[in-house]
Enzyme design. Structure first.
Site, short mmCIF file in Angstrom:
data_model
loop_
_atom_site.label_atom_id
_atom_site.label_comp_id
_atom_site.label_asym_id
_atom_site.label_seq_id
_atom_site.Cartn_x
_atom_site.Cartn_y
_atom_site.Cartn_z
CB SER A 118 -0.95 0.13 1.29
OG SER A 118 -1.26 1.40 1.51
CE1 TYR A 138 -4.38 -2.27 4.97
CE2 TYR A 138 -3.60 -0.15 4.66
CZ TYR A 138 -3.91 -1.26 4.15
OH TYR A 138 -4.31 -1.39 2.83
P1 NAD Z 1 -11.63 -6.15 -0.32
O1 NAD Z 1 -11.98 -6.09 1.08
O2 NAD Z 1 -12.25 -6.17 -1.35
O3 NAD Z 1 -10.69 -7.29 -0.27
C1 NAD Z 1 -10.00 -8.15 0.92
C2 NAD Z 1 -10.29 -9.42 1.17
O4 NAD Z 1 -9.56 -10.11 1.86
C3 NAD Z 1 -11.76 -9.62 1.53
O5 NAD Z 1 -12.59 -9.87 0.13
C4 NAD Z 1 -11.72 -10.91 2.23
O6 NAD Z 1 -12.24 -11.82 1.61
C5 NAD Z 1 -10.27 -11.13 2.46
N1 NAD Z 1 -9.89 -11.47 3.77
C6 NAD Z 1 -9.47 -10.62 4.86
N2 NAD Z 1 -9.12 -11.27 5.74
C7 NAD Z 1 -9.29 -12.60 5.57
C8 NAD Z 1 -9.21 -13.79 6.32
N3 NAD Z 1 -8.77 -13.80 7.82
N4 NAD Z 1 -9.35 -14.94 5.51
C9 NAD Z 1 -9.54 -15.06 4.40
N5 NAD Z 1 -9.53 -13.95 3.68
C10 NAD Z 1 -9.59 -12.80 4.26
O7 NAD Z 1 -10.53 -5.01 -0.46
P2 NAD Z 1 -9.38 -4.58 -1.12
O8 NAD Z 1 -9.21 -2.75 -1.08
O9 NAD Z 1 -9.63 -4.55 -2.61
O10 NAD Z 1 -7.99 -5.04 -0.68
C11 NAD Z 1 -7.08 -5.86 -1.60
C12 NAD Z 1 -5.78 -5.50 -1.19
O11 NAD Z 1 -5.45 -3.99 -1.59
C13 NAD Z 1 -5.33 -5.55 0.54
O12 NAD Z 1 -4.26 -6.02 0.74
C14 NAD Z 1 -5.41 -3.95 0.73
O13 NAD Z 1 -4.68 -3.86 1.86
C15 NAD Z 1 -4.61 -3.51 -0.36
N6 NAD Z 1 -4.88 -1.98 -0.60
C16 NAD Z 1 -6.21 -1.64 -0.77
C17 NAD Z 1 -6.20 -0.05 -0.99
C18 NAD Z 1 -7.59 0.39 -1.08
O14 NAD Z 1 -7.70 1.72 -1.07
N7 NAD Z 1 -8.72 -0.15 -1.31
C19 NAD Z 1 -5.04 0.87 -0.83
C20 NAD Z 1 -3.96 0.06 -0.85
C21 NAD Z 1 -3.81 -1.25 -0.64
#
Ligand code: NAD
Ligand code: MG
Length: 282
Positions: free
Chosen positions: A176, A189
């Site tokens: 991130s 985080y």
């Molecule tokens: P999202 O919530 O759509 O996806 C995350 C998924 O992780 C969830 O759908 C869930 O099924 C899974 N998950 C979480 N804990 C779990 C567990 N204990 N066991 C099994 N599955 C689990 O959110 P997203 O934003 O698409 O996140 C994806 C990645 O992108 C993450 O690593 C997040 O840190 C990173 N990220 C997101 C952003 C943003 O702005 N959305 C920014 C930087 C980084």
């Protein structure tokens, strides 16, 4: 200042619940043309039910890969992802369980290999976050949950997958922008995301002799369920970067395609910064 939901009142169901997104995130650009970059490959994507993970899954499928996705319990979201992958003419294996458990991680990787008979691309991507404006409010329980979810499974899953990965295969880790510039709302985080950067660099050195490449993507603000579930005031989400807007998953996933395929054959231990123009390095 963003109004935030606090731990543990925050939807503990995150992950575990489907979130209605308004507007719906863009999963893949209509004009994205696949060109067989991942033909015959099998990809294993954690958190592939929604958000960035779902978008990666659909892009990989459009490029010719079969996909296994891991998610906690968002069956509806996962089934939708499966449907999208099948529409691309590819197969999708859904694996539901808790990545905090090493036993589950081992069995998830094994199920993927048993089903598809191979594994070529590992995407470590699942995560949670619990914003706290005051450092003192980060409880030990929250800290443990965040680290146990966001970084430990990267070790468990990678360890389980390594016996199946061969020369030319790839690992891609989701970090991130907060790893690079910190975050005043997400200290714990952001720390896990920093750990993912160090993990990626360390692992790339360890696997270079096997010709397995290890890279990462560091997204900025992206419109996904994670955001809707944890922030209350979404009006200014993403407005702080040079492009003054949040990104769509469809703008992030092509970076994973690049890192997964042969186009990036001379790149390992690196991060791509998909963040709307915020200048960070490393
Ligand atoms: P999202 O919530 O759509 O996806 C995350 C998924 O992780 C969830 O759908 C869930 O099924 C899974 N998950 C979480 N804990 C779990 C567990 N204990 N066991 C099994 N599955 C689990 O959110 P997203 O934003 O698409 O996140 C994806 C990645 O992108 C993450 O690593 C997040 O840190 C990173 N990220 C997101 C952003 C943003 O702005 N959305 C920014 C930087 C980084
Ligand atoms: Mg989800």
């Amino acid at each position: 200042m963003k109004k935030i939901k606090t731990f543990p009142e925050q939807k503990q169901s995150l992950p575990g619940h489907e979130y209605k997104m308004n507007p719906e995130p863009e999963i893949i650009r209509e004009n994205y043309v696949g060109s067989g970059k991942l033909l015959g490959k099998v990809a294993f994507i954690t958190g592939g039910d929604s958000g960035i993970g779902r978008s990666i899954a659909v892009h990989f499928a459009r490029e010719g890969a079969n996909i296994a996705i891991v998610y906690l319990k968002e069956d509806k979201d996962a089934l939708k992802t499966k449907e999208l992958i099948e529409k691309e003419g590819q197969q999708c294996l859904l694996i539901s369980g808790d990545l905090k458990e090493e036993k589950f991680c081992k069995s998830a990787v094994k199920s993927c290999h048993t089903f598809f008979k191979k594994l070529n691309i590992l995407v470590n991507n699942a995560a949670i976050q619990f914003p706290q404006d005051e450092f003192e409010n980060i409880t030990a329980a929250q800290l443990h949950k965040t680290f146990e979810t966001n970084i430990y499974p990267y070790f468990y899953i990678t360890k389980a997958a390594l016996p199946f990965l061969k020369e030319g295969d790839t690992i891609i880790n989701t970090s991130s922008v907060t790893a690079y510039r910190g975050s005043e709302h997400l200290a714990d985080y952001a720390s896990t995301k920093g750990a993912i950067v160090s993990f990626t660099k360390s692992l790339s050195g360890m696997l270079v002799k096997k010709q397995i490449r290890v890279n990462g993507v560091a997204p900025g603000p992206i419109w996904t369920p994670l955001i809707v579930a944890t922030f209350d005031n979404l009006d200014d989400f993403g407005k702080g970067n040079p492009m003054e807007r949040a990104g769509q998953p469809s703008e992030v996933a092509p970076a994973y395609v690049f890192l997964a395929c042969e186009d990036s054959s001379y790149i390992t231990g690196q991060f791509i910064h998909v963040n709307g123009g915020e200048l960070v390095s490393g």
